[in-house]
Design a protein around this motif. Sequence first.
Motif, PDB file in Angstrom:
ATOM      1  N   LEU A  83       0.830  -1.208   0.000  1.00  0.00           N
ATOM      2  CA  LEU A  83       0.000   0.000   0.000  1.00  0.00           C
ATOM      3  C   LEU A  83       0.865   1.258   0.000  1.00  0.00           C
ATOM      4  CD1 LEU A  83      -2.828  -1.074   2.466  1.00  0.00           C
ATOM      5  CD2 LEU A  83      -3.020  -0.746  -0.015  1.00  0.00           C
ATOM      6  N   ALA A  84       1.946   1.233   0.764  1.00  0.00           N
ATOM      7  CA  ALA A  84       2.859   2.386   0.786  1.00  0.00           C
ATOM      8  C   ALA A  84       3.524   2.576  -0.579  1.00  0.00           C
ATOM      9  CB  ALA A  84       3.914   2.190   1.876  1.00  0.00           C
TER      10      ALA A  84
ATOM     11  N   GLY B 182      -0.168  -3.570  -7.832  1.00  0.00           N
ATOM     12  CA  GLY B 182      -1.532  -4.088  -7.838  1.00  0.00           C
ATOM     13  C   GLY B 182      -1.589  -5.609  -7.831  1.00  0.00           C
ATOM     14  N   PHE B 183      -0.775  -6.237  -8.674  1.00  0.00           N
ATOM     15  CA  PHE B 183      -0.779  -7.697  -8.739  1.00  0.00           C
ATOM     16  C   PHE B 183      -0.230  -8.328  -7.463  1.00  0.00           C
ATOM     17  CE2 PHE B 183      -0.839  -7.056 -13.453  1.00  0.00           C
ATOM     18  CZ  PHE B 183      -2.063  -7.660 -13.661  1.00  0.00           C
ATOM     19  N   LEU B 184       0.847  -7.767  -6.938  1.00  0.00           N
ATOM     20  CA  LEU B 184       1.411  -8.326  -5.711  1.00  0.00           C
ATOM     21  C   LEU B 184       0.501  -8.065  -4.511  1.00  0.00           C
ATOM     22  CD1 LEU B 184       3.830 -10.005  -4.949  1.00  0.00           C
ATOM     23  CD2 LEU B 184       5.055  -7.925  -4.403  1.00  0.00           C
ATOM     24  N   LEU B 185      -0.177  -6.936  -4.504  1.00  0.00           N
ATOM     25  CA  LEU B 185      -1.150  -6.663  -3.451  1.00  0.00           C
ATOM     26  C   LEU B 185      -2.313  -7.654  -3.533  1.00  0.00           C
ATOM     27  CD1 LEU B 185      -2.110  -4.862  -1.116  1.00  0.00           C
ATOM     28  CD2 LEU B 185      -3.158  -3.373  -2.832  1.00  0.00           C
ATOM     29  N   LEU B 186      -2.802  -7.907  -4.728  1.00  0.00           N
ATOM     30  CA  LEU B 186      -3.875  -8.886  -4.906  1.00  0.00           C
ATOM     31  C   LEU B 186      -3.439 -10.270  -4.435  1.00  0.00           C
ATOM     32  CD1 LEU B 186      -6.679  -9.647  -5.974  1.00  0.00           C
ATOM     33  CD2 LEU B 186      -5.620  -9.963  -8.220  1.00  0.00           C
TER      34      LEU B 186
ATOM     35  N   LEU C 143      12.798  -2.487  -0.887  1.00  0.00           N
ATOM     36  CA  LEU C 143      12.252  -1.686  -1.975  1.00  0.00           C
ATOM     37  C   LEU C 143      11.512  -0.460  -1.441  1.00  0.00           C
ATOM     38  CD1 LEU C 143      11.989  -1.618  -5.053  1.00  0.00           C
ATOM     39  CD2 LEU C 143       9.930  -3.002  -4.819  1.00  0.00           C
ATOM     40  N   THR C 144      10.785  -0.633  -0.359  1.00  0.00           N
ATOM     41  CA  THR C 144      10.088   0.497   0.258  1.00  0.00           C
ATOM     42  C   THR C 144      11.082   1.502   0.837  1.00  0.00           C
ATOM     43  OG1 THR C 144       8.241  -0.969   0.814  1.00  0.00           O
ATOM     44  CG2 THR C 144       8.331   1.146   1.953  1.00  0.00           C
TER      45      THR C 144
END
Length: 100
Positions: free
Chosen positions: A20-21, A46-50, A94-95
């Motif tokens: 999300l961040a 989006g794909f990794l969040l899903l 990565l964040t």
Amino acid sequence: MTLWVDIARVAIVANILLMLALGYVWGHNYRRFRSKQTLGLVFFTGFLLLENLLALYFYMFEPTLRVWVTSIPPIAQGAMTVLRLCEFGGLFFLTWVTWD
């Protein structure tokens, strides 16, 4: 429940928060620059969040898979948890690089 499954659940929630961040930053950058690279990062997010949201659903709410995950041998639970922790490590780095 086992300790391995509980650790995996915590890692999944942490991965969701990191995604999300990242999605916030990369989405803002895409709106600002309109480049294909930032659009690719938004889709990656989006794909990794899903994937992580589905994993959380399977680990916590879906009755059949929840029972299956908690009843497999501890070595398999450990292996699945290590994969979640490796994903967390990559997303954390990565964040950190993105927010720096």
